[in-house]
Design a protein around this motif. Structure first.
Motif, PDB file in Angstrom:
ATOM      1  N   GLU A 202       0.847  -1.187   0.000  1.00 29.78           N
ATOM      2  CA  GLU A 202       0.000   0.000   0.000  1.00 29.78           C
ATOM      3  C   GLU A 202       0.892   1.249   0.000  1.00 29.78           C
ATOM      4  N   HIS A 203       0.255   2.429  -0.151  1.00 32.44           N
ATOM      5  CA  HIS A 203       0.986   3.664   0.095  1.00 32.44           C
ATOM      6  C   HIS A 203       1.463   3.643   1.545  1.00 32.44           C
ATOM      7  N   THR A 204       2.758   3.889   1.745  1.00 29.86           N
ATOM      8  CA  THR A 204       3.347   3.786   3.082  1.00 29.86           C
ATOM      9  C   THR A 204       4.242   4.988   3.352  1.00 29.86           C
ATOM     10  N   VAL A 205       4.231   5.442   4.605  1.00 34.17           N
ATOM     11  CA  VAL A 205       5.105   6.529   5.043  1.00 34.17           C
ATOM     12  C   VAL A 205       5.855   6.077   6.283  1.00 34.17           C
ATOM     13  N   GLU A 206       7.131   6.420   6.353  1.00 27.43           N
ATOM     14  CA  GLU A 206       7.919   6.207   7.563  1.00 27.43           C
ATOM     15  C   GLU A 206       8.390   7.549   8.091  1.00 27.43           C
ATOM     16  N   LEU A 207       8.203   7.758   9.379  1.00 26.95           N
ATOM     17  CA  LEU A 207       8.685   8.951  10.057  1.00 26.95           C
ATOM     18  C   LEU A 207       9.819   8.529  10.972  1.00 26.95           C
ATOM     19  N   GLN A 208      11.018   9.012  10.702  1.00 25.97           N
ATOM     20  CA  GLN A 208      12.194   8.671  11.503  1.00 25.97           C
ATOM     21  C   GLN A 208      12.588   9.895  12.321  1.00 25.97           C
ATOM     22  N   GLY A 209      12.171   9.877  13.593  1.00 26.95           N
ATOM     23  CA  GLY A 209      12.426  11.011  14.464  1.00 26.95           C
ATOM     24  C   GLY A 209      13.277  10.640  15.654  1.00 26.95           C
ATOM     25  N   HIS A 210      13.198  11.451  16.706  1.00 29.37           N
ATOM     26  CA  HIS A 210      13.944  11.159  17.919  1.00 29.37           C
ATOM     27  C   HIS A 210      13.262  10.036  18.700  1.00 29.37           C
ATOM     28  N   GLY A 211      14.079   9.270  19.423  1.00 26.26           N
ATOM     29  CA  GLY A 211      13.576   8.064  20.067  1.00 26.26           C
ATOM     30  C   GLY A 211      13.037   8.251  21.463  1.00 26.26           C
ATOM     31  N   GLY A 212      12.649   9.456  21.819  1.00 28.32           N
ATOM     32  CA  GLY A 212      12.050   9.675  23.138  1.00 28.32           C
ATOM     33  C   GLY A 212      10.601   9.218  23.148  1.00 28.32           C
ATOM     34  N   PRO A 213      10.198   8.434  24.131  1.00 26.78           N
ATOM     35  CA  PRO A 213       8.826   7.907  24.142  1.00 26.78           C
ATOM     36  C   PRO A 213       7.749   8.981  24.193  1.00 26.78           C
ATOM     37  N   VAL A 214       8.019  10.109  24.860  1.00 29.26           N
ATOM     38  CA  VAL A 214       7.012  11.169  24.935  1.00 29.26           C
ATOM     39  C   VAL A 214       6.767  11.778  23.557  1.00 29.26           C
ATOM     40  N   LEU A 215       7.856  12.075  22.837  1.00 30.47           N
ATOM     41  CA  LEU A 215       7.715  12.652  21.501  1.00 30.47           C
ATOM     42  C   LEU A 215       7.032  11.683  20.538  1.00 30.47           C
ATOM     43  N   LEU A 216       7.426  10.420  20.596  1.00 27.32           N
ATOM     44  CA  LEU A 216       6.828   9.418  19.708  1.00 27.32           C
ATOM     45  C   LEU A 216       5.338   9.267  19.977  1.00 27.32           C
ATOM     46  N   ARG A 217       4.973   9.255  21.249  1.00 23.02           N
ATOM     47  CA  ARG A 217       3.560   9.086  21.585  1.00 23.02           C
ATOM     48  C   ARG A 217       2.748  10.306  21.139  1.00 23.02           C
ATOM     49  N   ALA A 218       3.303  11.510  21.335  1.00 21.70           N
ATOM     50  CA  ALA A 218       2.606  12.724  20.912  1.00 21.70           C
ATOM     51  C   ALA A 218       2.412  12.734  19.391  1.00 21.70           C
ATOM     52  N   LEU A 219       3.438  12.298  18.660  1.00 22.66           N
ATOM     53  CA  LEU A 219       3.356  12.245  17.198  1.00 22.66           C
ATOM     54  C   LEU A 219       2.314  11.220  16.755  1.00 22.66           C
ATOM     55  N   LEU A 220       2.278  10.096  17.421  1.00 23.53           N
ATOM     56  CA  LEU A 220       1.302   9.062  17.079  1.00 23.53           C
ATOM     57  C   LEU A 220      -0.118   9.551  17.349  1.00 23.53           C
ATOM     58  N   GLU A 221      -0.319  10.224  18.467  1.00 25.71           N
ATOM     59  CA  GLU A 221      -1.648  10.758  18.781  1.00 25.71           C
ATOM     60  C   GLU A 221      -2.082  11.771  17.719  1.00 25.71           C
ATOM     61  N   ARG A 222      -1.139  12.556  17.218  1.00 24.00           N
ATOM     62  CA  ARG A 222      -1.458  13.508  16.158  1.00 24.00           C
ATOM     63  C   ARG A 222      -1.909  12.780  14.896  1.00 24.00           C
ATOM     64  N   LEU A 223      -1.263  11.676  14.574  1.00 23.08           N
ATOM     65  CA  LEU A 223      -1.663  10.887  13.405  1.00 23.08           C
ATOM     66  C   LEU A 223      -3.068  10.336  13.574  1.00 23.08           C
ATOM     67  N   PHE A 224      -3.426   9.937  14.783  1.00 21.80           N
ATOM     68  CA  PHE A 224      -4.781   9.455  15.035  1.00 21.80           C
ATOM     69  C   PHE A 224      -5.789  10.586  14.828  1.00 21.80           C
ATOM     70  N   GLN A 225      -5.423  11.804  15.226  1.00 20.15           N
ATOM     71  CA  GLN A 225      -6.302  12.949  15.005  1.00 20.15           C
ATOM     72  C   GLN A 225      -6.526  13.195  13.516  1.00 20.15           C
ATOM     73  N   LEU A 226      -5.516  12.916  12.711  1.00 20.60           N
ATOM     74  CA  LEU A 226      -5.587  13.152  11.271  1.00 20.60           C
ATOM     75  C   LEU A 226      -6.272  12.014  10.511  1.00 20.60           C
ATOM     76  N   GLY A 227      -6.696  10.984  11.223  1.00 21.82           N
ATOM     77  CA  GLY A 227      -7.487   9.932  10.567  1.00 21.82           C
ATOM     78  C   GLY A 227      -6.888   8.544  10.576  1.00 21.82           C
ATOM     79  N   CYS A 228      -5.674   8.374  11.074  1.00 24.72           N
ATOM     80  CA  CYS A 228      -5.097   7.019  11.164  1.00 24.72           C
ATOM     81  C   CYS A 228      -5.804   6.219  12.258  1.00 24.72           C
ATOM     82  N   LYS A 229      -5.824   4.917  12.076  1.00 26.43           N
ATOM     83  CA  LYS A 229      -6.305   3.996  13.103  1.00 26.43           C
ATOM     84  C   LYS A 229      -5.115   3.259  13.706  1.00 26.43           C
ATOM     85  N   PRO A 230      -5.179   2.912  14.990  1.00 22.96           N
ATOM     86  CA  PRO A 230      -4.067   2.154  15.594  1.00 22.96           C
ATOM     87  C   PRO A 230      -3.903   0.797  14.905  1.00 22.96           C
TER      88      PRO A 230
END
Length: 442
Positions: free
Chosen positions: A81-109
């Motif tokens: 499928e169309h796929t995107v990878e986001l390679q950012g900093h490995g801090g759990p707080v930042l990763l979780r905040a980024l993931l929550e933003r993706l859910f707001q934009l329409g992604c499903k877990p």
């Protein structure tokens, strides 16, 4: 591919929990690129498979994190499928905040293993290759890792596919006989069919099943329990095999009171070696409990290693059925040992190489001409056993023209059993079972 997967875009953190230098989030689905553009507040184009330095923003336009964005258009991606990878900093707080933003934009877990499941459903890999993805993650030794890579490259699936092609050809001969019942079929025809079935299918499947004990243990590991009288050198042996001082060594009998375990490998097989209390009669309640646990460990082990002291003939008799018998302290013994003992010294290291070879043999290590045919999963072993049973059952009615339909039916069932290894046929329940064992993000 099911309709829900075709319309749903999923996201998950693909790197292990905890802090790290780099953290990766995966997005897969029809809206992946659009979600990336919303995340960066930009409608710019993203060239396929090119790393673009990006700032990922929240709904107010504040930066959540900055890193590399990569876009993989369908079908040239891991999932197809169309796929995107986001390679950012490995801090759990930042990763979780980024993931929550993706859910707001329409992604499903993503569910466990959902990325790889979509790869199977989109024809990017067969089910055996998908299982090899998990095996690559779980491999505890280099040999297991190499085996997982062989399967991930499709070598095992290729062997299964060849078996299915041979079976299809042989079933076709039987079906042709059923389609033209008025034709008299010479007995030589059935003799040749039986010979081909033996050579092309039964023998190869049996060889693969013979490898299952080794293949499964490469990934599941094995447990070996050391038993013997007090002070025969069990703890010294455990330390020597592990390559480090893990157990307390003392001349005082009864030093080991509980089961002590160490992990090491032998011929690429992960082994958990358990040192136990010396088996003897004792009034000490703690030592009695240690002896009870020693017997319990031996009952649950894949193999039992009995150790005796070369200087004490009273320790040479084993009251349980052990798999390997080792005569320790042979560097100071006087000889006259029973023939079934391996002669060794935990102190000098003599005989330990022979012990390792014997352990590997007991644990199923066999010489295999082609390790790509190694059966490493219980599910594969069960399906191969089912296929073999159906083939052999069909052979029983092969020479009876009135019951030839039974032969065809059994051989078709064998084909389905082989096909389920690759995810061919009605295998929705199998897919649910396989991918429930995966980690989220894979």
């Amino acid at each position: 591919m099911n309709l829900l997967s075709a319309t749903t875009t999923i996201a998950a953190i693909a790197t292990p929990p905890g802090r790290g230098g780099v953290g990766v989030i995966r997005i897969s689905g029809v809206n992946s690129l659009n979600i990336l553009q919303q995340l960066t507040h930009s409608d710019r184009d993203y060239p396929p498979r090119v790393a673009i330095l990006s700032s990922w923003l929240d709904d107010a336009g504040d930066v959540l994190d900055q890193g590399l964005s990569l876009y993989f258009p369908a079908p040239h991606s891991y999932t197809g499928e169309h796929t995107v990878e986001l390679q950012g900093h490995g801090g759990p707080v930042l990763l979780r905040a980024l993931l929550e933003r993706l859910f707001q934009l329409g992604c499903k877990p993503a569910a466990p293993g959902e990325f790889t499941r979509r790869a199977v459903e989109n024809g990017k890999m067969d089910l055996a290759q998908a299982e090899a993805v998990a095996s690559c993650i779980d491999a505890a030794t280099i040999r297991a890792g190499k085996q997982a890579q062989l399967q991930l490259q499709g070598a095992f699936g290729h062997h299964i596919d060849q078996l299915m092609q041979r079976l299809t050809s042989l079933v076709a001969h039987v079906e042709a006989s059923l389609d033209f019942p008025e034709e008299e079929i010479p007995e030589l025809f059935f003799d040749q069919l039986a010979e081909d079935m033996q050579r092309q299918l039964i023998f190869p499947i049996r060889a693969m099943l013979d490898s299952a004990a080794l293949g499964e243990r490469l990934f599941d590991g094995a447990t070996v329990t050391i038993i013997g009288a007090p002070n025969v050198g069990k703890s010294s042996l455990l330390n020597a095999m592990a390559g480090r001082d893990r157990a307390i060594v003392s001349d005082i009998p009864g030093t080991t009171r509980d089961v002590l375990e160490v992990d090491f490998e032998v011929h690429g097989i992960p082994v958990r070696l358990a040192d136990t209390a010396g088996i003897r009669e004792s009034e000490d309640q703690i030592e009695q409990e240690g002896v009870r646990r020693a017997h319990q460990s031996a009952e649950q082990a894949d193999a039992i290693l009995f150790v005796a002291d070369a200087t004490r003939p009273d320790t040479w008799h084993c009251k349980v059925d052990a798999d390997i018998y080792l005569m320790n302290k042979c560097d100071i013994g006087r000889g006259g040992y029973p023939d079934h003992f391996i002669l060794a010294s935990a102190t000098s290291g003599s005989g330990l190489a022979v012990l390792r070879d014997n352990l590997a043999t007991v644990l199923g290590d066999v010489e295999i001409a082609d390790e790509s045919m190694l059966v490493t999963r219980e599910r594969h072993r069960q399906r191969l056993s089912e296929a073999l049973h159906c083939i052999e059952t069909g052979m029983q009615t092969l020479h009876d023209e009135e019951r030839l339909e039974i032969t065809a039916m059994q051989w078709r069932s064998a084909w389905m059993a082989l096909g389920s290894i690759l995810g061919i046929g009605d295998v929705e329940d199998i897919l649910d079972q396989v991918f429930s064992e995966f980690c989220i993000g894979k």
